[in-house]
Design an enzyme around this catalytic site. Structure first.
Site, PDB file in Angstrom:
ATOM      1  N   CYS A   2       0.818  -1.218   0.000  1.00  0.00           N
ATOM      2  CA  CYS A   2       0.000   0.000   0.000  1.00  0.00           C
ATOM      3  C   CYS A   2       0.849   1.265   0.000  1.00  0.00           C
ATOM      4  CB  CYS A   2      -0.877   0.018   1.235  1.00  0.00           C
ATOM      5  SG  CYS A   2      -1.855  -1.461   1.449  1.00  0.00           S
ATOM      6  N   ARG A  27       4.973   0.193  -6.239  1.00  0.00           N
ATOM      7  CA  ARG A  27       4.954  -0.657  -5.050  1.00  0.00           C
ATOM      8  C   ARG A  27       3.983  -1.823  -5.186  1.00  0.00           C
ATOM      9  NH1 ARG A  27       6.540   2.375  -0.102  1.00  0.00           N
ATOM     10  NH2 ARG A  27       5.107   1.076   1.031  1.00  0.00           N
ATOM     11  N   TRP A  74      -2.974  -2.631  -1.456  1.00  0.00           N
ATOM     12  CA  TRP A  74      -2.603  -4.004  -1.819  1.00  0.00           C
ATOM     13  C   TRP A  74      -3.353  -4.879  -0.818  1.00  0.00           C
ATOM     14  CZ3 TRP A  74       0.178  -8.112   0.492  1.00  0.00           C
ATOM     15  CH2 TRP A  74       0.622  -9.111  -0.394  1.00  0.00           C
ATOM     16  N   ASN A  98      -1.639   1.929   5.922  1.00  0.00           N
ATOM     17  CA  ASN A  98      -0.723   0.867   5.494  1.00  0.00           C
ATOM     18  C   ASN A  98      -0.459  -0.014   6.709  1.00  0.00           C
ATOM     19  OD1 ASN A  98      -0.513   2.131   3.071  1.00  0.00           O
ATOM     20  ND2 ASN A  98       1.667   2.609   3.206  1.00  0.00           N
ATOM     21  N   GLY A  99      -0.370  -1.326   6.502  1.00  0.00           N
ATOM     22  CA  GLY A  99      -0.054  -2.218   7.624  1.00  0.00           C
ATOM     23  C   GLY A  99      -1.230  -3.128   7.937  1.00  0.00           C
ATOM     24  N   GLU A 479      17.898 -17.538  -7.742  1.00  0.00           N
ATOM     25  CA  GLU A 479      17.502 -16.173  -8.099  1.00  0.00           C
ATOM     26  C   GLU A 479      16.919 -16.138  -9.514  1.00  0.00           C
ATOM     27  OE1 GLU A 479      16.736 -13.607  -6.774  1.00  0.00           O
ATOM     28  OE2 GLU A 479      16.878 -12.046  -8.265  1.00  0.00           O
ATOM     29  N   LYS A 483      13.120 -14.902 -10.372  1.00  0.00           N
ATOM     30  CA  LYS A 483      12.897 -13.787 -11.306  1.00  0.00           C
ATOM     31  C   LYS A 483      11.937 -14.207 -12.400  1.00  0.00           C
ATOM     32  CE  LYS A 483      14.019 -11.218  -9.856  1.00  0.00           C
ATOM     33  NZ  LYS A 483      14.519 -10.599  -8.682  1.00  0.00           N
ATOM     34  N   GLU A 486       8.273 -14.823 -10.989  1.00  0.00           N
ATOM     35  CA  GLU A 486       7.495 -13.693 -10.481  1.00  0.00           C
ATOM     36  C   GLU A 486       6.980 -12.775 -11.585  1.00  0.00           C
ATOM     37  OE1 GLU A 486      11.241 -11.054  -8.723  1.00  0.00           O
ATOM     38  OE2 GLU A 486       9.283 -10.739  -7.858  1.00  0.00           O
ATOM     39  N   HIS A 502      17.004 -37.448  -6.991  1.00  0.00           N
ATOM     40  CA  HIS A 502      16.407 -37.976  -5.760  1.00  0.00           C
ATOM     41  C   HIS A 502      14.904 -37.741  -5.720  1.00  0.00           C
ATOM     42  CE1 HIS A 502      20.299 -39.084  -4.178  1.00  0.00           C
ATOM     43  NE2 HIS A 502      20.747 -37.928  -4.635  1.00  0.00           N
ATOM     44  N   LYS A 601       6.212  -4.146  -4.051  1.00  0.00           N
ATOM     45  CA  LYS A 601       7.646  -3.853  -4.041  1.00  0.00           C
ATOM     46  C   LYS A 601       8.227  -3.988  -2.648  1.00  0.00           C
ATOM     47  CE  LYS A 601      11.576  -2.618  -5.651  1.00  0.00           C
ATOM     48  NZ  LYS A 601      12.310  -3.758  -6.252  1.00  0.00           N
TER      49      LYS A 601
HETATM   50  O1  M6R Z   1      13.171  -4.775   0.126  1.00  0.00           O
HETATM   51  P1  M6R Z   1      13.730  -6.141   0.385  1.00  0.00           P
HETATM   52  O2  M6R Z   1      15.035  -6.372  -0.284  1.00  0.00           O
HETATM   53  O3  M6R Z   1      13.768  -6.477   1.851  1.00  0.00           O
HETATM   54  O4  M6R Z   1      12.680  -7.115  -0.285  1.00  0.00           O
HETATM   55  C1  M6R Z   1      12.824  -8.496  -0.173  1.00  0.00           C
HETATM   56  C2  M6R Z   1      11.915  -9.213  -1.138  1.00  0.00           C
HETATM   57  O5  M6R Z   1      10.574  -8.883  -0.890  1.00  0.00           O
HETATM   58  C3  M6R Z   1      12.228  -8.880  -2.587  1.00  0.00           C
HETATM   59  O6  M6R Z   1      13.563  -9.148  -2.884  1.00  0.00           O
HETATM   60  C4  M6R Z   1      11.327  -9.704  -3.538  1.00  0.00           C
HETATM   61  O7  M6R Z   1      11.638 -11.054  -3.439  1.00  0.00           O
HETATM   62  C5  M6R Z   1      11.444  -9.220  -4.975  1.00  0.00           C
HETATM   63  N1  M6R Z   1      10.138  -9.131  -5.570  1.00  0.00           N
HETATM   64  C6  M6R Z   1      12.226 -10.110  -5.841  1.00  0.00           C
HETATM   65  O8  M6R Z   1      12.322  -9.651  -7.139  1.00  0.00           O
END
Ligand code: M6R
Length: 606
Positions: A2, A27, A74, A98-99, A479, A483, A486, A502, A601
């Site tokens: 949010c 975000r 969000w 927010n929260g 990673e 990527k 997502e 396995h 974000k």
């Molecule tokens: O702001 P942060 O680095 O703490 O965020 C951690 C994760 O939420 C962030 O890396 C998330 O996995 C990304 N969407 C990956 O691309």
């Protein structure tokens, strides 16, 4: 996640609020809304969907006035809908949040008993009605009394109908800033919201209350005292937070990596050796005191931490655990006085990473945070901070933040290895030079985009894909897998190549795509054996390897060759190929690259 904005000044508040909300679009959100104090009292327009839907609605229902609040939501409690969107309004006030209010059900029950009715399924409506029920005519006093009842995390911006021209705001566990020009006041949950209007802001501390008007900002501490305002200047520019000619922020950020890496690493090299003394105020002696390291982070930052673990263990011979923050905080971790807790976060606001930091501090453990956002909660609360200089990362999918985090992992590993006398000064200089060389090589790897684009045409309708790697390549594959999944919505899994047989190899059938990351010379024969295992079961293999590696061309459909660096540094360049692979696949499949579905974000809830 949010986003909150607020405005008090002489312009049409709805225009400014929409502009500010657009600075927070990155975000991630699924509905938006605005309240403005008009001639006829508080008026509100909300809409499910993107900001454009809200802007369209404002054309038929304009809000005229000079003070207002806005929100991008969000969804957590209640589905994305007009009704659940913020602001939540009562006769006396309008509130955005927010929260998560954890005890909202108990408060709601009490409010229902005293006659309140609820129309949404949100915890936020409960907060709005609680403040309404407590309202004494004094916003600051009322907010304070509400704070005594609210459990969980919150940042609120509130408009009171009988206090025109002022926005009230407070926070606990969720970030919030108050900003100003000579004639205007702003509230925002994040700096990019205000960049187009001002760069001067103050950070609200936990439980502080702000009253923001066109005349300026007043802050109130929990004990009622008013602190002297510590103004900061945003170092990020509007241009940095714009696409600059690229079709997507993600692509721009991928291409910004050579600069981000240099900006982060160069200031931390002195006489050819890593040094955090001048830039980060970390004394030389600091690095000698640890017998264990626990790295804590989430998502992509955690993947940088996995490589950090491998590097520190290999070079400094110190045992390292790398933990997901949401697991760490609830598993009663073993931490000794000589453990360094190393937190990694781009935003510096990730709720679980922040909670992990607080847990370590409560136990008296030394904390060091690697953070991209200056002034963020993690940056402010950690004992020591290494700021990465990636600039604003707008795309939800983290790319340049990962690279700079990784570069800091190298420097920390060199530093710990030197401090523990595991390497000589000369070896440390050679390693540092190796890192700089790898950073230079990133420019060359970024030219591979077209080649990748051509190959991935076959991924247009793909459902599943596997990444394989060994050693550093396994951490890197995790990673690459995150990527791709997502932003392209392809189901991906990363496997340690030796582990596949396995169980998971049962999923490899004719045509199943496999990305085999094989950049480690020492592990190449083993890795190629694993590649052959999947090839002989029909896998369609994209091999990513080091230039000069001899691999039987029959086992892959395509091979992408990377500059031949020392094995240790291959992840610095390898990740770029995986990012480009994810990016171009998502574009090919018509996905919303910068704002993937369901994602935010900055994850400021548990
Ligand atoms: O702001 P942060 O680095 O703490 O965020 C951690 C994760 O939420 C962030 O890396 C998330 O996995 C990304 N969407 C990956 O691309």
């Amino acid at each position: 996640m949010c986003g909150i904005v607020g405005y008090a000044g002489s312009r049409e508040a709805s225009d400014v609020l929409l502009g500010a909300l657009s600075g927070l679009e990155y975000r991630g959100y699924d509905s938006a809304g605005i309240s403005v104090l008009t001639e006829n009292g508080i008026d509100t327009v909300k809409s499910k969907g993107r900001l454009q839907a809200l802007a369209d609605r404002l054309k038929t229902h304009p809000l005229s006035g000079h003070c207002g609040i806005g929100h991008t939501r969000w969804a957590t409690h209640g589905e994305p809908s007009d009704l659940n969107a913020h602001p939540h309004v009562t006769e006396k006030l309008s509130l955005v949040h927010n929260g998560i209010i954890e005890n909202y059900q108990q408060i709601k029950n009490k409010l229902v008993t005293s006659g309140y009715e609820f129309v949404s399924r949100t915890d936020t409506e409960v907060a709005a009605k609680l403040i309404d029920s407590l309202y004494s005519g004094d916003p600051v006093d009322t907010i304070r009394r509400a704070q005594e009842q609210l459990e969980g995390s919150y940042a609120f911006a509130i408009l009171f109908a009988d206090h025109p021209g002022t926005i009230y705001a407070t926070r606990k566990g969720s970030p919030l800033i108050a900003a100003k020009t000579e004639t205007e006041g702003f509230i925002a949950s994040d700096v990019p919201a205000i960049l187009q209007y001002t760069r001067t802001y103050v950070l609200l501390e936990e439980l502080q209350i702000a009253a923001v008007s066109a005349d300026g900002i007043s802050l109130f501490n929990p004990d009622g005292s008013q602190p002297v305002l510590e103004y900061r200047t945003a170092s990020w520019t509007v241009e940095q937070a714009q696409k600059g000619g690229y079709p997507h922020f993600m692509l721009k950020e991928i291409y910004e990596q050579p600069k981000a890496l240099r900006d982060t690493v160069h200031p931390r090299i002195s006489d050819g050796l890593p040094s955090f003394e001048l830039q980060d105020d970390i004394p030389e002696g600091f690095w000698k005191q640890f017998e264990a390291v626990t790295i804590v982070a989430c998502g992509t930052a955690m993947h940088a931490g996995m490589l950090g673990k491998a590097l520190i263990e290999k070079l400094a011979r110190i045992p390292v655990e790398c933990d997901i923050a949401s697991e760490f905080r609830y598993r009663d971790p073993i931490l000794t006085p000589r453990t360094l807790v190393l937190l990694i976060s781009q935003s510096g606001e990730t709720a679980d990473t922040l909670a992990a930091l607080r847990l370590a501090k409560e136990r008296g453990i030394t904390t060091l945070a690697v953070v991209n956002v200056t002034g963020s909660s993690i940056a402010r609360e950690a004992d020591y901070v290494i700021h990465t200089y990636a600039g604003p990362e707008i795309a939800v999918a983290s790319t340049k933040a990962y690279s700079v985090q990784l570069s800091v992992m190298y420097l920390i590993a060199f530093k710990l290895a030197l401090a523990n006398r595991r390497i000589s000064g000369e070896e440390a200089q050679n390693l540092t030079a190796g890192l700089l060389h790898a950073i230079d090589a990133t420019e060359q790897v970024l030219t591979l985009g077209a080649d990748i684009q051509e190959y991935i045409k076959r991924y247009q309708t793909l459902k599943d894909l596997f990444f394989l790697g060994r050693g550093l390549d396994y951490a890197l594959s995790m990673e690459g897998s995150l990527k791709l999944k997502e932003i392209s919505y392809i189901h991906c899994e990363a496997y340690a190549a030796g582990e596949l047989k396995h169980g998971t190899i049962s999923l490899i059938t004719e045509g199943v795509p496999v990305v085999a990351v094989a950049t480690q010379s020492a592990l190449l024969p083993k890795m190629i054996s694993n590649v052959k295992e999947v090839h002989s079961r029909g896998a369609d293999i994209l091999l990513i390897c080091k230039d000069g590696f001899e691999v039987d061309p029959d086992v892959y459909s395509k091979c992408i060759r990377l500059p031949a660096l020392d094995d240790l540094f291959m992840p610095v360049i390898g990740v770029l190929v995986l990012q480009l692979l994810a990016y171009h696949t998502a574009v090919l499949r018509g996905c919303d690259v910068d704002k993937p579905r369901n994602l935010a974000k900055s994850v400021t809830v548990e």
